[in-house]
Enzyme design. Sequence first.
Site, mmCIF file in Angstrom:
data_model
loop_
_atom_site.group_PDB
_atom_site.id
_atom_site.type_symbol
_atom_site.label_atom_id
_atom_site.label_comp_id
_atom_site.label_asym_id
_atom_site.label_seq_id
_atom_site.Cartn_x
_atom_site.Cartn_y
_atom_site.Cartn_z
ATOM 1 N N ASP A 2 0.837 -1.203 0.000
ATOM 2 C CA ASP A 2 0.000 0.000 0.000
ATOM 3 C C ASP A 2 0.874 1.257 0.000
ATOM 4 O O ASP A 2 2.086 1.179 0.181
ATOM 5 C CB ASP A 2 -0.896 -0.048 1.259
ATOM 6 N N GLU A 52 2.576 5.147 -3.909
ATOM 7 C CA GLU A 52 2.598 6.152 -5.013
ATOM 8 C C GLU A 52 3.949 6.856 -5.081
ATOM 9 O O GLU A 52 4.337 7.224 -6.185
ATOM 10 C CB GLU A 52 1.480 7.167 -4.798
ATOM 11 N N ASP A 96 -9.016 3.726 -2.182
ATOM 12 C CA ASP A 96 -9.996 4.141 -1.176
ATOM 13 C C ASP A 96 -11.294 4.640 -1.800
ATOM 14 O O ASP A 96 -11.518 5.841 -1.939
ATOM 15 C CB ASP A 96 -9.382 5.195 -0.267
HETATM 16 C C1 GLC Z 1 -4.776 3.282 2.812
HETATM 17 C C2 GLC Z 1 -5.270 2.057 2.066
HETATM 18 C C3 GLC Z 1 -6.352 1.383 2.872
HETATM 19 C C4 GLC Z 1 -5.813 1.014 4.249
HETATM 20 C C5 GLC Z 1 -5.289 2.262 4.955
HETATM 21 C C6 GLC Z 1 -4.599 1.944 6.277
HETATM 22 O O1 GLC Z 1 -5.762 4.231 2.881
HETATM 23 O O2 GLC Z 1 -5.712 2.408 0.789
HETATM 24 O O3 GLC Z 1 -6.816 0.247 2.196
HETATM 25 O O4 GLC Z 1 -6.803 0.430 5.022
HETATM 26 O O5 GLC Z 1 -4.347 2.930 4.126
HETATM 27 O O6 GLC Z 1 -3.525 1.125 6.071
#
Ligand code: GLC
Length: 717
Positions: A311, A314, A391
Site C-alpha cells: 500500500d 505512489e 480508497d
Molecule cells: C490506505 C489504504 C487502505 C488502508 C489504509 C490503512 O488508505 O488504501 O486500504 O486500510 O491505508 O492502512
Amino acid sequence: MAGAQRQRAGGAGAGPGARLERRGPRPRPALDAERFALRRTRLHLGAPEGAAYLGFGEKVGPLDKRGQHLTFWNTDCFPHHLETDPLYVSIPFTTVLQGGRAHGLFLDESWRLEADVARTHPEELRFASAGPELDLYVIAGPRPADVLRRYADLTGTAPMPPLWALGAAQSRWGYRTEGDLRAVIAGYRERGLPLDSVYVDIDYMDAYKVWTVNRANFPDLRALVKEAAGQGVKLVPIVDPGVKVEAGYEVYEEAVRGDHLVRTARGEVLVGEVWPDPAVFPDFTRPEVVAWWAGHHRLFAEAGIQGQWNDMNEPACFSLRQPQPTEGKTLPYDARHGTRTHLEVHNAYANGMNEASRAGYARFSPGIRPWILTRAGYAGIQRSAAVWTGDNAASWGHLALSLPMLGGLGLSGVPFVGADVGGFGGDSTGELLVRWYQAALGYTFVRNHAALGTADQEPWRFGEPYTALVGAALERRYRLLPHLYTLAHAATRTGLPLLRPLALHFPGDEDALREEGQYLLGEGLLVAPVLRGGVRRRQVYLPAGRWAEVFNLGRFGAIHEGEQYVTAQAPLDTLPLYLRAGEALALTQGAPHTTTARWADLTWLVHAGPHGFVGQLYEDGGDGPVRGRLTRLLGERHGAQVLIRREVEGENFPEPRVSLRVAGLGHVRRVDGAVNYTYEDGVLTLTLPARWSALTLELDEEEDSGPDPDTLEVEDR
Ligand code: GLC
C-alpha cells in the site's frame, strides 16, 4: 459522502477519526509547475471523429475516455470522488476503437504525463510529457483482444494467482489484535460463510515500523498463520514503503548505511510523514534497493505467509519535514533517485516495490505462488502484482463506478483487479453490501474492506436477510471458481482480463461500448448486476448472438435474441446472468474455502448454438507450479446429431464427476453414452460415466436450430 466521512471522522476525537483527519488537505506551498516544464515534450495525433479511447489505466469516468483530460501522476487521495483524476495507477496505454477495428497506442514514459483526449481540440489526441523524449508504440489489432495480447507481449503477462486468492476475503482497517482476526474467522465459520483470506492492516506493526510485528498484540505470528491455515484461511499483511526514522531500528539503520533512500535536490535524505512519522523512502528505482527490500520478506515467508498487500506506494507522503510544494501528497518533483529526479520515476516507484515482493517470496518460499496486491503502479505492473482501486466509498455511485474502472484497468493490461467490496470510506448498508457482492462475481478477488471509524460491514453485520443473501452471492462465486480460475490461467497467456467490458468482444457495437453497468466474464457469460438502491429490475443490453438467462447460475430461463435491450427482474436475491449460445461454462459446488483446482465435481452449463458449443477448463493443484490440465469440451452439431467430446492436454490426474446441463437444443430424442439423463422444459441434464470419451445426442430435425450462424462468430479465447 466524502465530506460526511471527514466530518464524522473528525467528530470521533482522538480515536480512529483523528488518524483519518491527518490525511485531509494540509497547507503546502503553492506548486510552481511552470518551473518544471511539465509539458516539455509534446505529441499531437489525429483523433478521428467517432474513434473511442479505451483503457489509459486506472481512471474514473466512462470507459471511453474521449473528451477527457487525463494526468498520469500516481496519487493517494482519500477519499476519491466520481471525477477524481489522477488516481493511484498510471498506464499511458489506450486501445483506439474505430468502426469496429482496434489498434493500440502505448506511450512508454514514466515521466509525469498528460493526455488531452480530443477535449481541448476535438480532433486531436495530445500528449504532453515532462520528459525529454517520447517512446510511442503503435500496436496492431484488428480486434481489441489482439491489441491486448500484443501489449502483453511487450510489457509482460501476469503470473498465475493461487486459487485461494480468488476466494472470499475479509479486511478492515481496525483489526488490532490476533483476537480480532480469530473473531472474524470464527464469524464466518459459525455462519457457514465461505472464507479464504483475511487481510491484516497496519495495526499489526510495532509503531508502524515496516518489517516489525507488535508482539503485545501478535505474540506469535507463525502460530497464528498456522492456526488460520487450519481453518482454511490465509493471512495477508499490509506493507507500506515509508520507513520510520528511529535510531536503533534495524530497517532504518540498514537503509541509511546502504544509501537506499530517496534524497532531496540538495542531497540530504528526504524526510516526510506517512503512518510512521518521521519517515524516509526506499528508492525502489535502483536494483540494489529492490534486492535489499526483497531480503526483508523473510519475516513473513518464514511465518508461512503467502500473500502481501503493498500500500501507499505512489508513494504517499502526508507532509515533508522541510515543506516544499508537491503535486498531491507525495514527494517533490526534484527529489533525487540516484541520478534521476522524482518527476521522471514517480509513476514507476511502486513497480520496484512489487518486484521486490515477488523476488522475496521466490527466494524464501520458492514452492508457492505468492499473491501480491498493490495500490500503485505503472505499465507492466501486472508482472508483479494485482491491483485494487484504493480508497473508494460505501455508496451506490462507487459500486457502479467500479465496473468501468476495473474494466478499464483490464483493458490497460492489468488482468487481476478488484475494488473494496462494501466500500472503504463511509458506512455501508445491508442492501448495498448484497448488491456489491453480487456485482463482484467477476472481480478477480472479492475483498470486503472498510476504513477505520466506519460502521462494521462483515457479511453478518446487517442481520437478515442480508447475511443469507451475501452468503448466496459468495456461494455463487465459489461455484464459478472453475471458470474464473480458467480465465485467470488464460490471462497469464493472452493478457485478457477476467472482467471484460462488452466492447472487448463486440467492438463494432456502439450500445455495447456505452453499456458500462454490465460486463462479460470471459466471452460468453454476461453479468448485469443491479447497481442502484431500491431497484428491483433493470434493463440489460444483449449484444449479438442468442442469450439464455442463467440468473444466479441456477436454472435456465428464457432465451433472448441479442442486439436489443431486455428487462431483467432482479429482486434483492437475484443476479441477472446470461449465457451466450455456443458457450459451455464450468461450475463446481460451493465450499467453506478453496483447496485444490482439481475439482471433484463439475457441472457444465451449456447453451448450445446452431453449430454446437465449446467450453474450456484449466485444472491444477491451485498453488505451486503451474502444471495442469487443459480440457476443451466440444459439442459439434451435424443436422439432427450432436457429438460431444473433449480434448485434453497436460497432466494426468483423477477425473471429476461430470454432469452437463444443456439448453438450446430443441427436442432430444435419444442420448448415447451417458449414465443417465433427463429432458425437461427444454433442458437436457446428463451424468457422464467416470472415464467418458464421447457422447451422442439425437434431436428432432424440425426443431428450431437457433439463430443465423453469422451472428455467432466466436473469437479466440
Ligand atoms: C490506505 C489504504 C487502505 C488502508 C489504509 C490503512 O488508505 O488504501 O486500504 O486500510 O491505508 O492502512
